[in-house]
Design a protein around this motif. Structure first.
Motif, mmCIF file in Angstrom:
data_model
loop_
_atom_site.group_PDB
_atom_site.id
_atom_site.type_symbol
_atom_site.label_atom_id
_atom_site.label_comp_id
_atom_site.label_asym_id
_atom_site.label_seq_id
_atom_site.Cartn_x
_atom_site.Cartn_y
_atom_site.Cartn_z
ATOM 1 N N LYS A 151 0.857 -1.187 0.000
ATOM 2 C CA LYS A 151 0.000 0.000 0.000
ATOM 3 C C LYS A 151 0.893 1.237 0.000
ATOM 4 N N THR A 152 0.539 2.214 -0.846
ATOM 5 C CA THR A 152 1.465 3.318 -1.102
ATOM 6 C C THR A 152 0.754 4.662 -1.098
ATOM 7 N N MET A 153 1.390 5.627 -0.442
ATOM 8 C CA MET A 153 0.973 7.023 -0.505
ATOM 9 C C MET A 153 2.115 7.832 -1.103
ATOM 10 N N ALA A 154 1.773 8.846 -1.890
ATOM 11 C CA ALA A 154 2.809 9.668 -2.511
ATOM 12 C C ALA A 154 2.487 11.143 -2.359
ATOM 13 N N GLY A 155 3.535 11.920 -2.146
ATOM 14 C CA GLY A 155 3.386 13.365 -2.085
ATOM 15 C C GLY A 155 4.346 14.088 -3.008
ATOM 16 N N THR A 156 5.210 13.326 -3.695
ATOM 17 C CA THR A 156 6.139 13.930 -4.649
ATOM 18 C C THR A 156 5.359 14.486 -5.838
ATOM 19 N N THR A 157 5.705 15.685 -6.262
ATOM 20 C CA THR A 157 5.048 16.290 -7.420
ATOM 21 C C THR A 157 5.984 16.240 -8.625
ATOM 22 N N GLY A 158 5.457 16.587 -9.791
ATOM 23 C CA GLY A 158 6.274 16.673 -10.980
ATOM 24 C C GLY A 158 6.331 15.409 -11.817
ATOM 25 N N TRP A 159 5.495 14.393 -11.498
ATOM 26 C CA TRP A 159 5.498 13.140 -12.265
ATOM 27 C C TRP A 159 4.097 12.794 -12.782
ATOM 28 N N LEU A 160 3.143 13.667 -12.616
ATOM 29 C CA LEU A 160 1.735 13.318 -12.812
ATOM 30 C C LEU A 160 1.347 13.079 -14.266
ATOM 31 N N ASP A 161 2.241 13.329 -15.202
ATOM 32 C CA ASP A 161 1.943 12.954 -16.580
ATOM 33 C C ASP A 161 1.829 11.438 -16.727
ATOM 34 N N ARG A 162 2.254 10.689 -15.718
ATOM 35 C CA ARG A 162 2.169 9.228 -15.737
ATOM 36 C C ARG A 162 1.215 8.688 -14.675
ATOM 37 N N TYR A 163 0.385 9.562 -14.153
ATOM 38 C CA TYR A 163 -0.550 9.170 -13.094
ATOM 39 C C TYR A 163 -1.502 8.068 -13.553
ATOM 40 N N ASP A 164 -1.981 8.142 -14.789
ATOM 41 C CA ASP A 164 -2.915 7.137 -15.293
ATOM 42 C C ASP A 164 -2.271 5.747 -15.331
ATOM 43 N N GLU A 165 -0.971 5.696 -15.592
ATOM 44 C CA GLU A 165 -0.273 4.405 -15.573
ATOM 45 C C GLU A 165 -0.259 3.813 -14.166
ATOM 46 N N VAL A 166 -0.061 4.669 -13.179
ATOM 47 C CA VAL A 166 -0.059 4.206 -11.791
ATOM 48 C C VAL A 166 -1.455 3.718 -11.405
ATOM 49 N N LYS A 167 -2.486 4.453 -11.788
ATOM 50 C CA LYS A 167 -3.852 4.031 -11.491
ATOM 51 C C LYS A 167 -4.144 2.667 -12.102
ATOM 52 N N ALA A 168 -3.719 2.468 -13.347
ATOM 53 C CA ALA A 168 -3.970 1.197 -14.021
ATOM 54 C C ALA A 168 -3.249 0.056 -13.308
ATOM 55 N N LEU A 169 -2.004 0.287 -12.898
ATOM 56 C CA LEU A 169 -1.252 -0.736 -12.174
ATOM 57 C C LEU A 169 -1.911 -1.055 -10.848
ATOM 58 N N CYS A 170 -2.338 -0.031 -10.137
ATOM 59 C CA CYS A 170 -3.006 -0.240 -8.845
ATOM 60 C C CYS A 170 -4.263 -1.082 -9.015
ATOM 61 N N THR A 171 -5.005 -0.818 -10.065
ATOM 62 C CA THR A 171 -6.226 -1.584 -10.324
ATOM 63 C C THR A 171 -5.899 -3.038 -10.660
#
Length: 240
Positions: free
Chosen positions: A71-91
């Protein structure tokens, strides 16, 4: 709660201090010197990982943790152009992930106030929106993730605002974000609507970095019992 800290700068150290005072354990501290140890983090030794590293490494850190079922929480900014990839992996992994540009409870209430004000201002003419964000000189990205979240809230609630730029703008359809870097400033964000006759302004000022770390730990305590793509708004809505 067993917490792995990914990134051990000022924010990581502050989170560690707050976590220990609330009775939690630190299972791993991952920094540049031992970055390969991130592969050792698993649900067997860690309840949640908290990622505050650098924009260049955040995506790889997050995907490694999620791939390891952590389980992961993130607060680093500047990478959100790949946010959809992270969502897909999490799913795909039936995992748990929460990203927030700012973990201060006050800032997240400020986000809601900002959206309410933007909706009201969309009904008026002659007001030009603008934002100023001020942070410490060590902050590498500009505008801040918090400023971008505020900008997105304005765009969502005021269709006349078509885009934002990281500079001043006199265009009614463009939100100008002015980024300033000054010594020892934890974070200040001001949203202004200015017309020839009057000005409306809302501001959030963080006085101490601890406000962010306390928010991180409180959200982590909630998130360890959740599954899926989470948000700060869900956390706030579940507080009694």
């Amino acid at each position: 709660m067993r917490i792995a800290l990914i990134g051990y700068g000022k924010m990581g150290k502050s989170i560690e201090q707050i976590a220990r005072t609330r009775g939690h354990q630190i299972s791993y501290i991952i920094d540049q010197d031992n970055h390969s140890d991130i592969q050792k983090i698993s649900p067997d030794n860690t309840d949640i990982a908290i990622e505050f590293s650098q924009p260049s490494s955040a995506f790889d850190n997050i995907t490694t943790l999620l791939s390891n079922k952590v389980k992961t929480m993130a607060g680093t900014t500047g990478w959100l152009d790949r946010y959809d990839e992270v969502k897909a992996l999490c799913t795909r992994t039936n995992g748990t992930f929460l990203y927030a540009s700012n973990y201060s409870v006050g800032v997240n209430l400020f986000f809601e106030l900002n959206e309410w004000l933007a909706k009201k201002m969309s009904q008026l003419e002659d007001f030009v929106p603008e934002m100023v964000e001020i942070h410490h000189t060590e902050k590498k990205d500009a505008p801040s993730g918090t400023a971008i979240t505020l900008a997105e809230g304005i765009q969502k609630n005021d269709p006349s605002v078509k885009k934002w730029v990281n500079e001043s703008s006199e265009d009614h359809h463009t939100l100008g974000i002015i980024s300033k870097r000054e010594a020892n400033v934890p974070g200040t964000h001001t949203v202004t609507y200015r017309s020839p006759l009057e000005t409306i302004e809302i501001t959030h000022v963080a006085h101490d970095r601890k406000v962010f770390a306390e928010g991180v730990i409180k959200v982590a305590e909630w998130a360890t019992n959740q599954t899926g793509i989470l948000s700060i708004r869900e956390f706030l809505n579940n507080q009694s």
